[in-house]
Design a protein around this motif. Structure first.
Motif, short mmCIF file in Angstrom:
data_model
loop_
_atom_site.label_atom_id
_atom_site.label_comp_id
_atom_site.label_asym_id
_atom_site.label_seq_id
_atom_site.Cartn_x
_atom_site.Cartn_y
_atom_site.Cartn_z
N GLU A 36 0.84 -1.19 0.00
CA GLU A 36 0.00 0.00 0.00
C GLU A 36 0.88 1.25 0.00
O GLU A 36 2.04 1.20 0.40
CB GLU A 36 -0.94 0.00 1.21
N ALA A 37 0.31 2.36 -0.47
CA ALA A 37 1.05 3.63 -0.50
C ALA A 37 1.10 4.26 0.89
O ALA A 37 2.08 4.90 1.26
CB ALA A 37 0.40 4.58 -1.50
N SER A 38 0.02 4.10 1.64
CA SER A 38 -0.03 4.68 2.99
C SER A 38 -1.19 4.04 3.74
O SER A 38 -1.84 3.12 3.24
CB SER A 38 -0.21 6.20 2.91
N ARG A 39 -1.41 4.55 4.94
CA ARG A 39 -2.56 4.12 5.75
C ARG A 39 -3.38 5.35 6.12
O ARG A 39 -2.85 6.46 6.32
CB ARG A 39 -2.07 3.43 7.02
N SER A 40 -4.67 5.15 6.22
CA SER A 40 -5.54 6.26 6.64
C SER A 40 -5.38 6.49 8.13
O SER A 40 -4.72 5.72 8.84
CB SER A 40 -6.99 5.93 6.30
N GLY A 41 -6.03 7.57 8.60
CA GLY A 41 -5.96 7.85 10.03
C GLY A 41 -6.52 6.71 10.85
O GLY A 41 -6.11 6.49 12.01
N GLY A 42 -7.46 5.97 10.30
CA GLY A 42 -8.05 4.84 11.00
C GLY A 42 -7.30 3.54 10.78
O GLY A 42 -7.76 2.48 11.22
N GLY A 43 -6.15 3.60 10.08
CA GLY A 43 -5.33 2.41 9.87
C GLY A 43 -5.72 1.58 8.66
O GLY A 43 -5.24 0.46 8.48
N HIS A 44 -6.57 2.16 7.78
CA HIS A 44 -7.00 1.42 6.61
C HIS A 44 -6.00 1.59 5.47
O HIS A 44 -5.40 2.66 5.30
CB HIS A 44 -8.39 1.90 6.15
N ARG A 45 -5.86 0.58 4.68
CA ARG A 45 -4.89 0.61 3.57
C ARG A 45 -5.34 1.59 2.49
O ARG A 45 -6.51 1.69 2.16
CB ARG A 45 -4.75 -0.79 2.95
N ARG A 46 -4.33 2.28 1.94
CA ARG A 46 -4.58 3.21 0.85
C ARG A 46 -3.62 2.89 -0.28
O ARG A 46 -2.45 2.59 -0.05
CB ARG A 46 -4.38 4.66 1.31
N TYR A 47 -4.13 2.94 -1.51
CA TYR A 47 -3.33 2.56 -2.68
C TYR A 47 -3.35 3.69 -3.70
O TYR A 47 -4.36 4.37 -3.88
CB TYR A 47 -3.87 1.29 -3.34
N GLY A 48 -2.21 3.84 -4.42
CA GLY A 48 -2.12 4.84 -5.46
C GLY A 48 -2.17 4.22 -6.85
O GLY A 48 -2.37 3.01 -7.00
N PRO A 49 -2.00 5.05 -7.88
CA PRO A 49 -2.01 4.54 -9.27
C PRO A 49 -0.97 3.43 -9.51
O PRO A 49 -1.21 2.53 -10.30
CB PRO A 49 -1.70 5.78 -10.11
N GLU A 50 0.17 3.53 -8.81
CA GLU A 50 1.18 2.48 -8.97
C GLU A 50 0.63 1.12 -8.52
O GLU A 50 0.95 0.08 -9.09
CB GLU A 50 2.44 2.81 -8.18
N GLY A 51 -0.19 1.17 -7.47
CA GLY A 51 -0.79 -0.07 -6.98
C GLY A 51 -1.74 -0.67 -7.99
O GLY A 51 -1.80 -1.90 -8.15
N LEU A 52 -2.47 0.18 -8.71
CA LEU A 52 -3.40 -0.32 -9.73
C LEU A 52 -2.63 -0.98 -10.87
O LEU A 52 -3.00 -2.06 -11.35
CB LEU A 52 -4.25 0.84 -10.26
N GLU A 53 -1.54 -0.34 -11.32
CA GLU A 53 -0.74 -0.93 -12.38
C GLU A 53 -0.13 -2.25 -11.94
O GLU A 53 -0.08 -3.23 -12.70
CB GLU A 53 0.36 0.04 -12.80
N ARG A 54 0.32 -2.27 -10.70
CA ARG A 54 0.94 -3.51 -10.20
C ARG A 54 -0.10 -4.62 -10.09
O ARG A 54 0.18 -5.78 -10.42
CB ARG A 54 1.58 -3.25 -8.84
N LEU A 55 -1.30 -4.28 -9.64
CA LEU A 55 -2.36 -5.27 -9.51
C LEU A 55 -2.73 -5.82 -10.89
O LEU A 55 -2.95 -7.03 -11.05
CB LEU A 55 -3.57 -4.66 -8.83
N ARG A 56 -2.79 -4.95 -11.89
CA ARG A 56 -3.10 -5.41 -13.25
C ARG A 56 -2.00 -6.35 -13.78
O ARG A 56 -2.29 -7.33 -14.45
CB ARG A 56 -3.27 -4.21 -14.17
N LEU A 57 -0.74 -6.02 -13.45
CA LEU A 57 0.36 -6.88 -13.88
C LEU A 57 0.27 -8.24 -13.19
O LEU A 57 0.46 -9.29 -13.83
CB LEU A 57 1.70 -6.21 -13.57
N ILE A 58 -0.05 -8.23 -11.90
CA ILE A 58 -0.18 -9.49 -11.17
C ILE A 58 -1.28 -10.35 -11.79
O ILE A 58 -1.11 -11.56 -12.01
CB ILE A 58 -0.49 -9.22 -9.68
N ARG A 59 -2.40 -9.73 -12.11
CA ARG A 59 -3.51 -10.48 -12.71
C ARG A 59 -3.10 -11.06 -14.07
O ARG A 59 -3.46 -12.18 -14.41
CB ARG A 59 -4.72 -9.57 -12.88
N SER A 60 -2.35 -10.28 -14.85
CA SER A 60 -1.90 -10.77 -16.15
C SER A 60 -0.97 -11.97 -15.99
O SER A 60 -1.06 -12.95 -16.74
CB SER A 60 -1.19 -9.66 -16.92
N LEU A 61 -0.06 -11.89 -15.03
CA LEU A 61 0.87 -13.00 -14.80
C LEU A 61 0.12 -14.24 -14.32
O LEU A 61 0.44 -15.36 -14.73
CB LEU A 61 1.92 -12.58 -13.78
N ARG A 62 -0.86 -14.04 -13.46
CA ARG A 62 -1.63 -15.17 -12.97
C ARG A 62 -2.51 -15.77 -14.08
O ARG A 62 -2.76 -16.98 -14.09
CB ARG A 62 -2.52 -14.75 -11.80
#
Length: 314
Positions: A36-62
């Motif tokens: 994740e790129a950071s965490r919210s004030g409540g401790g929740h995961r936050r993701y940026g555009p890099e995370g979306l690209e990485r997730l798409r790459l992971i899905r393609s590899l899988r």
């Protein structure tokens, strides 16, 4: 490069943008593949555009059926631009080739059982059930290693096995499956007398001489091959001369008329493996094609040529 708060997404938002479930995003995050790129004030995961690209790459590899350890290695090697991806894809292609070969073999085996008369199905099932899928040639190689002279040089043994052990076709028909299964049964059956009977020339040649013998025989078989493919009747010529010459060398003799008569008698008295070579020809020959020459059929042709030559001289 920093990412503003507006460019960060929750795990649900990232899942929606990528077209996957929240469970999928959490799965890859928990395994360290999608940081994740950071965490919210409540401790929740936050993701940026890099995370979306990485997730798409992971899905393609899988989607290519790469296992998670390989996916991790690709991501650590700069993603799709690194050399690890090429190696991983090549490895997966080899695995798929083996899987496809196994499937084609099973399909042909099923057709064999379906097409044979009911009275023979039990026997067919027993034969093909003893063969791995895709089939292994190891039992055939062991058979020949036990037949060749002990302590024959490794290079000579490997050269012989290359021509004596038929490779199962990638797309077999039922007849080829049956022939290979019969070869497997033949080569794994215990020999009644213990060690297989050896031709006299093995004893005469010994381990070192056997290498010379089989190198010379391979040359003679190669010369006879075109005649077999043309279905020509056996006749004396270059192939027979090479065949006799190597035997004369092993026996410490010269290629004389007397030696040719003696050689014919010795060959006639030796053990034969006709059934092995008949089945090998079936395995090697494409459906509907002319039977491929084998060392066995070439040897038969040369023996017949020797008999004809001796009869002519008499």
């Amino acid at each position: 490069m920093s990412t503003s708060h507006e460019d960060l997404w929750s795990i649900g938002e990232l899942a929606e943008r990528a077209g996957v479930t929240v469970k999928t995003v959490r799965f890859y995050s928990d395994r360290g593949l999608l940081p994740e790129a950071s965490r919210s004030g409540g401790g929740h995961r936050r993701y940026g555009p890099e995370g979306l690209e990485r997730l798409r790459l992971i899905r393609s590899l899988r989607a290519l059926d790469l296992p998670l350890p390989e996916v991790r290695r690709v991501l650590e090697d700069e993603g799709a631009e690194g050399g690890v991806l090429e190696d991983a894809v090549a490895g997966r292609l080899r695995e798929l080739g083996s899987e496809l070969k196994a499937l084609r073999w099973r399909e042909a085996a099923l057709r064999l059982v379906r097409e044979c008369p009911p009275a023979k199905r039990a026997d067919r099932l027993r034969l093909i059930g003893a063969v791995s899928s895709p089939p292994s040639t190891a039992p055939l190689a062991r058979f020949w290693r036990g037949w060749l002279p002990p302590r024959m040089p490794a290079r000579a043994t490997a050269a012989f096995l290359e021509v004596a052990v038929p490779q199962p076709p990638d797309e077999p028909d039922p007849a080829q499956v049956l022939a290979f299964a019969q070869l497997h049964a033949m080569t794994t059956a215990p020999c009644p007398a213990g060690r297989q009977p050896q031709p006299e020339v093995h004893r005469v040649a010994g381990a070192r001489g056997a290498a010379v013998l089989y190198a010379g025989l391979a040359e003679a078989y190669e010369l006879a091959g075109p005649q077999l493919r043309r279905a020509r009747d056996p006749f004396p010529g270059e192939a027979l001369d090479a065949y006799v010459a190597v035997h004369a060398s092993v026996y410490g003799s010269r290629d004389t008329r007397e030696f040719r008569r003696l050689l014919a008698a010795r060959l006639a008295a030796g053990p034969r493996l006709d059934r092995y070579w008949e089945l090998t020809a079936v395995v090697l020959t494409p459906p509907g094609g002319r039977a491929e020459p084998t060392p066995g059929s070439a040897d038969d042709w040369l023996r017949a040529a020797l008999e004809r030559d001796n009869a002519k001289s008499a």
